[in-house]
Structure formats: C-alpha cells, structure tokens
Design a protein around this motif. Structure first.
Motif, PDB file in Angstrom:
ATOM      1  N   ILE A  13      -5.346  -3.355  14.048  1.00 51.81           N
ATOM      2  CA  ILE A  13      -5.620  -4.537  13.229  1.00 51.81           C
ATOM      3  C   ILE A  13      -5.894  -4.086  11.799  1.00 51.81           C
ATOM      4  O   ILE A  13      -6.897  -3.406  11.529  1.00 51.81           O
ATOM      5  CB  ILE A  13      -6.810  -5.335  13.776  1.00 51.81           C
ATOM      6  N   PHE A  14      -5.019  -4.462  10.899  1.00 45.09           N
ATOM      7  CA  PHE A  14      -5.133  -4.065   9.497  1.00 45.09           C
ATOM      8  C   PHE A  14      -5.388  -5.282   8.626  1.00 45.09           C
ATOM      9  O   PHE A  14      -5.010  -6.413   8.977  1.00 45.09           O
ATOM     10  CB  PHE A  14      -3.854  -3.347   9.039  1.00 45.09           C
ATOM     11  N   ASP A  15      -6.007  -5.051   7.497  1.00 47.61           N
ATOM     12  CA  ASP A  15      -6.340  -6.116   6.562  1.00 47.61           C
ATOM     13  C   ASP A  15      -5.097  -6.456   5.740  1.00 47.61           C
ATOM     14  O   ASP A  15      -4.896  -5.969   4.629  1.00 47.61           O
ATOM     15  CB  ASP A  15      -7.485  -5.685   5.651  1.00 47.61           C
ATOM     16  N   THR A  16      -4.239  -7.268   6.315  1.00 48.77           N
ATOM     17  CA  THR A  16      -2.978  -7.677   5.703  1.00 48.77           C
ATOM     18  C   THR A  16      -2.929  -9.202   5.683  1.00 48.77           C
ATOM     19  O   THR A  16      -3.799  -9.869   6.255  1.00 48.77           O
ATOM     20  CB  THR A  16      -1.792  -7.146   6.526  1.00 48.77           C
ATOM     21  N   PRO A  17      -1.913  -9.784   5.041  1.00 51.91           N
ATOM     22  CA  PRO A  17      -1.833 -11.260   5.004  1.00 51.91           C
ATOM     23  C   PRO A  17      -1.853 -11.910   6.380  1.00 51.91           C
ATOM     24  O   PRO A  17      -2.360 -13.030   6.524  1.00 51.91           O
ATOM     25  CB  PRO A  17      -0.508 -11.502   4.281  1.00 51.91           C
ATOM     26  N   MET A  18      -1.323 -11.248   7.413  1.00 54.10           N
ATOM     27  CA  MET A  18      -1.361 -11.813   8.761  1.00 54.10           C
ATOM     28  C   MET A  18      -2.792 -12.057   9.218  1.00 54.10           C
ATOM     29  O   MET A  18      -3.106 -13.069   9.846  1.00 54.10           O
ATOM     30  CB  MET A  18      -0.672 -10.876   9.763  1.00 54.10           C
ATOM     31  N   VAL A  19      -3.681 -11.122   8.901  1.00 52.15           N
ATOM     32  CA  VAL A  19      -5.081 -11.219   9.326  1.00 52.15           C
ATOM     33  C   VAL A  19      -5.895 -12.073   8.362  1.00 52.15           C
ATOM     34  O   VAL A  19      -6.828 -12.767   8.767  1.00 52.15           O
ATOM     35  CB  VAL A  19      -5.685  -9.806   9.460  1.00 52.15           C
ATOM     36  N   GLU A  20      -5.531 -12.041   7.088  1.00 50.42           N
ATOM     37  CA  GLU A  20      -6.263 -12.821   6.087  1.00 50.42           C
ATOM     38  C   GLU A  20      -6.226 -14.315   6.381  1.00 50.42           C
ATOM     39  O   GLU A  20      -7.138 -15.051   5.997  1.00 50.42           O
ATOM     40  CB  GLU A  20      -5.682 -12.554   4.694  1.00 50.42           C
ATOM     41  N   ARG A  21      -5.194 -14.764   7.071  1.00 51.67           N
ATOM     42  CA  ARG A  21      -5.067 -16.202   7.366  1.00 51.67           C
ATOM     43  C   ARG A  21      -6.025 -16.672   8.452  1.00 51.67           C
ATOM     44  O   ARG A  21      -6.212 -17.867   8.643  1.00 51.67           O
ATOM     45  CB  ARG A  21      -3.631 -16.511   7.801  1.00 51.67           C
ATOM     46  N   LEU A  22      -6.634 -15.748   9.173  1.00 56.19           N
ATOM     47  CA  LEU A  22      -7.507 -16.122  10.284  1.00 56.19           C
ATOM     48  C   LEU A  22      -8.867 -16.611   9.782  1.00 56.19           C
ATOM     49  O   LEU A  22      -9.356 -16.157   8.746  1.00 56.19           O
ATOM     50  CB  LEU A  22      -7.710 -14.921  11.214  1.00 56.19           C
ATOM     51  N   PRO A  23      -9.527 -17.505  10.510  1.00 57.16           N
ATOM     52  CA  PRO A  23     -10.876 -17.950  10.128  1.00 57.16           C
ATOM     53  C   PRO A  23     -11.855 -16.774  10.160  1.00 57.16           C
ATOM     54  O   PRO A  23     -11.688 -15.821  10.936  1.00 57.16           O
ATOM     55  CB  PRO A  23     -11.226 -18.981  11.204  1.00 57.16           C
ATOM     56  N   GLY A  68       0.819  -1.207   0.000  1.00 58.86           N
ATOM     57  CA  GLY A  68       0.000   0.000   0.000  1.00 58.86           C
ATOM     58  C   GLY A  68       0.851   1.255   0.000  1.00 58.86           C
ATOM     59  O   GLY A  68       0.526   2.258  -0.674  1.00 58.86           O
ATOM     60  N   THR A  69       1.958   1.233   0.728  1.00 59.60           N
ATOM     61  CA  THR A  69       2.834   2.402   0.799  1.00 59.60           C
ATOM     62  C   THR A  69       3.573   2.618  -0.514  1.00 59.60           C
ATOM     63  O   THR A  69       3.716   3.759  -0.980  1.00 59.60           O
ATOM     64  CB  THR A  69       3.836   2.238   1.952  1.00 59.60           C
ATOM     65  N   ALA A  70       4.042   1.533  -1.119  1.00 67.84           N
ATOM     66  CA  ALA A  70       4.705   1.663  -2.415  1.00 67.84           C
ATOM     67  C   ALA A  70       3.760   2.277  -3.449  1.00 67.84           C
ATOM     68  O   ALA A  70       4.134   3.185  -4.210  1.00 67.84           O
ATOM     69  CB  ALA A  70       5.214   0.300  -2.888  1.00 67.84           C
ATOM     70  N   LEU A  71       2.525   1.798  -3.473  1.00 66.71           N
ATOM     71  CA  LEU A  71       1.535   2.356  -4.407  1.00 66.71           C
ATOM     72  C   LEU A  71       1.330   3.849  -4.171  1.00 66.71           C
ATOM     73  O   LEU A  71       1.273   4.642  -5.120  1.00 66.71           O
ATOM     74  CB  LEU A  71       0.205   1.619  -4.254  1.00 66.71           C
ATOM     75  N   GLU A  72       1.219   4.243  -2.902  1.00 72.26           N
ATOM     76  CA  GLU A  72       0.969   5.650  -2.573  1.00 72.26           C
ATOM     77  C   GLU A  72       2.139   6.532  -2.978  1.00 72.26           C
ATOM     78  O   GLU A  72       1.951   7.617  -3.567  1.00 72.26           O
ATOM     79  CB  GLU A  72       0.708   5.785  -1.070  1.00 72.26           C
ATOM     80  N   LEU A  73       3.346   6.109  -2.674  1.00 69.10           N
ATOM     81  CA  LEU A  73       4.504   6.946  -2.987  1.00 69.10           C
ATOM     82  C   LEU A  73       4.741   7.037  -4.493  1.00 69.10           C
ATOM     83  O   LEU A  73       5.098   8.107  -5.005  1.00 69.10           O
ATOM     84  CB  LEU A  73       5.740   6.402  -2.276  1.00 69.10           C
ATOM     85  N   VAL A  74       4.535   5.929  -5.209  1.00 67.65           N
ATOM     86  CA  VAL A  74       4.638   5.983  -6.671  1.00 67.65           C
ATOM     87  C   VAL A  74       3.589   6.931  -7.231  1.00 67.65           C
ATOM     88  O   VAL A  74       3.876   7.756  -8.120  1.00 67.65           O
ATOM     89  CB  VAL A  74       4.492   4.572  -7.280  1.00 67.65           C
ATOM     90  N   HIS A  75       2.371   6.840  -6.711  1.00 67.62           N
ATOM     91  CA  HIS A  75       1.291   7.723  -7.157  1.00 67.62           C
ATOM     92  C   HIS A  75       1.647   9.190  -6.934  1.00 67.62           C
ATOM     93  O   HIS A  75       1.275  10.052  -7.741  1.00 67.62           O
ATOM     94  CB  HIS A  75       0.001   7.379  -6.412  1.00 67.62           C
ATOM     95  N   ARG A  76       2.365   9.469  -5.864  1.00 71.41           N
ATOM     96  CA  ARG A  76       2.749  10.850  -5.548  1.00 71.41           C
ATOM     97  C   ARG A  76       4.033  11.287  -6.243  1.00 71.41           C
ATOM     98  O   ARG A  76       4.537  12.371  -5.975  1.00 71.41           O
ATOM     99  CB  ARG A  76       2.894  11.008  -4.038  1.00 71.41           C
ATOM    100  N   PHE A 114     -11.374  -3.433   9.886  1.00 71.12           N
ATOM    101  CA  PHE A 114      -9.920  -3.467   9.827  1.00 71.12           C
ATOM    102  C   PHE A 114      -9.393  -2.215   9.123  1.00 71.12           C
ATOM    103  O   PHE A 114     -10.040  -1.647   8.231  1.00 71.12           O
ATOM    104  CB  PHE A 114      -9.431  -4.701   9.068  1.00 71.12           C
ATOM    105  N   GLY A 115      -8.216  -1.815   9.518  1.00 73.00           N
ATOM    106  CA  GLY A 115      -7.556  -0.744   8.802  1.00 73.00           C
ATOM    107  C   GLY A 115      -7.177  -1.180   7.398  1.00 73.00           C
ATOM    108  O   GLY A 115      -7.015  -2.377   7.115  1.00 73.00           O
ATOM    109  N   ARG A 116      -7.042  -0.202   6.524  1.00 67.97           N
ATOM    110  CA  ARG A 116      -6.661  -0.474   5.136  1.00 67.97           C
ATOM    111  C   ARG A 116      -5.221  -0.039   4.911  1.00 67.97           C
ATOM    112  O   ARG A 116      -4.803   0.998   5.426  1.00 67.97           O
ATOM    113  CB  ARG A 116      -7.586   0.278   4.183  1.00 67.97           C
ATOM    114  N   PRO A 117      -4.450  -0.805   4.134  1.00 62.85           N
ATOM    115  CA  PRO A 117      -3.083  -0.388   3.841  1.00 62.85           C
ATOM    116  C   PRO A 117      -2.992   1.035   3.298  1.00 62.85           C
ATOM    117  O   PRO A 117      -2.019   1.742   3.578  1.00 62.85           O
ATOM    118  CB  PRO A 117      -2.615  -1.423   2.813  1.00 62.85           C
ATOM    119  N   SER A 118      -4.000   1.462   2.549  1.00 65.77           N
ATOM    120  CA  SER A 118      -3.983   2.828   2.012  1.00 65.77           C
ATOM    121  C   SER A 118      -4.040   3.871   3.133  1.00 65.77           C
ATOM    122  O   SER A 118      -3.510   4.981   2.982  1.00 65.77           O
ATOM    123  CB  SER A 118      -5.154   3.031   1.050  1.00 65.77           C
ATOM    124  N   GLU A 119      -4.666   3.528   4.265  1.00 61.36           N
ATOM    125  CA  GLU A 119      -4.735   4.461   5.395  1.00 61.36           C
ATOM    126  C   GLU A 119      -3.389   4.556   6.109  1.00 61.36           C
ATOM    127  O   GLU A 119      -2.970   5.646   6.533  1.00 61.36           O
ATOM    128  CB  GLU A 119      -5.848   4.030   6.349  1.00 61.36           C
TER     129      GLU A 119
END
Length: 250
Positions: free
Chosen positions: A188-198, A20-28, A215-220
């Motif tokens: 708690i952000f919606d990242t691969p760590m959380v995606e693995r949970l039931p 999410g950060t890479a996308l934001e910085l490239v966009h800027r 959940f927080g978003r990587p864009s935030e």
C-alpha cells in the motif's frame, strides 16, 4: 546498467510511483521521457522529464513516445508504472454477474498495456550497442494483490498476477538480446489510488502494515527501481516492497 546519461522511459510519470521514479532518475542524471495520459504534461515537466502523452495500451501512441526517447540517445531503461484500479466482483451484491466490460478495461490497461510498452521498448533497446554486456533494463509494476487479491479485486489481482507471470518469461525471452526484466510488487503506497479513500480507511490500512506501519512512499519504490537498474544480477524476479504486509480477504 549505469543510470547517469542513460535515456529512460517512465510510464505513469504524471503522479504517484511514476512521478517518484522520474524524479529519482532525473536526479541521478538520466535523460527521462515521461509517458502519461493527456493533461499530465505540466506535472511531468516539473520532474525534469520530457513529457509524452499516450494510453499505454495504444500501439501507435506508445511507438511514437518510444521514438521520441530514442531520438535523445540509445534507450536503456524502462520503468513501467502506469496502471489503474477498478472494483470487479464475480457476482454483484444483487446476484447479477460481474461486469465483463469493467474486467476487460482493467486488464487492457494493466496487463495489455504492460506488454505493449515492454515489447516496443525492448525492440528499441535491441537495436542499440551493448554497454558492459547489456543493452537495457525493463522494470514492470505488479502488486501484492497478485498473490493476495481481496474481495472486489478480480480484475486488478488478475492483471497484476499476469505481470508477475510475464516478468520471468520476458527475462528469458530477452536474455539473448542483453535485456533484463524485473518487476516490483508494491504493497500500500501513498498514491492517488489511496488518496481517494476516506481518512478512517486510510488509517486502518496503514495500521495493518506490520513494520513500518505507514504507507510506502513513491521515493522508496524509485530507490528500489534504481537499485534494480544498477544491479546486473537482478533478472526475472518480482520483488515485494510492502513492510511485511500480507493482505487478508477484505
């Protein structure tokens, strides 16, 4: 620090907060080198960043990635998102001592890796000419677990508390060189760590967040990182971004 046309390094750029950060910085308008483990090159390339593979705790591999970034122009920005989880108890359910190897593995990635990337990026920034009175900005990733580690988070919480402790120290250490250091402590952000949970666990976790109950978003996370980069007065601080969540013991 101006983002546009600055050279930036983002670690953990293959997924989650780093992507999410890479996308934001490239966009800027930044020129971004994305660092992550082997196998993530395509994912990093799709953000518009230049891929570089490295284990963040490997001095030689990270030095090579920093050199790659420096070849593109003066390195001005670091956003260090790479990290891992790992359940470690002091005493396991069967009464045996918790795993020292597992504890050390998490510390190696989350804390030693943070110091390794920070020291190498800061050294490269130190060799540049100042722009508007500063040479660079380094953003680290802590966690609210640094203050409210839950059962089973002995290693993770310790590593993130170490990042919080490192942040102010590093900001003071690098002040004379015109380099700022701050940290973001996500909830708690919606990242691969959380995606693995039931799904039931995910739903319960989201409901525990006061406002907004999601959940927080990587864009935030990325938007906050961008603000820290551009706001010259933010230095030495760890900023929580968690929807007012305060984690209970479990």
């Amino acid at each position: 620090m101006r983002i546009e046309r600055s050279v930036a390094i983002v670690t953990g750029a293959g997924s989650g907060l780093g992507r999410g950060t890479a996308l934001e910085l490239v966009h800027r308008g930044a020129v971004v080198v994305g660092i992550d483990l082997p196998g993530t090159e395509d994912a990093i390339s799709r953000t518009g960043a230049v891929p570089a593979t490295a284990d963040v705790a490997d001095p030689d591999a990270v030095a090579t990635a920093v050199a790659t970034a420096s070849e593109l122009g003066p390195l001005r920005i670091l956003v260090h998102c790479a990290g891992r989880d790992g359940a470690v108890r002091l005493v396991d359910r069967d009464g045996s001592p918790g795993s020292l190897d597992a504890f050390v593995d998490v510390i190696r990635t989350n804390l030693t890796g943070t110091f390794n990337v920070l020291r190498l990026a800061a050294a490269a920034m130190s060799a540049t000419e100042p722009v508007d009175g500063e040479r660079g900005v380094c953003i680290l990733t802590a966690s609210i677990a640094a203050w409210e580690g839950q059962i089973g988070q002995a290693a993770y919480a310790s590593s993130k508390a170490g990042v919080v402790g490192l942040t102010l120290t590093a900001a003071r250490d690098l002040a004379s060189r015109g380099i700022r250091v701050a940290a973001i402590a996500p909830g708690i952000f919606d990242t691969p760590m959380v995606e693995r949970l039931p799904d039931p666990v995910r739903e319960s976790l989201a409901a525990s967040i006061p406002n907004p109950s999601r959940f927080g978003r990587p864009s935030e996370y990325a938007a906050l990182a961008a603000h820290i980069i551009e706001n010259q007065l933010i230095n030495g601080e760890t900023i929580r971004i968690d929807g007012a969540l305060r984690m209970g013991p479990r």
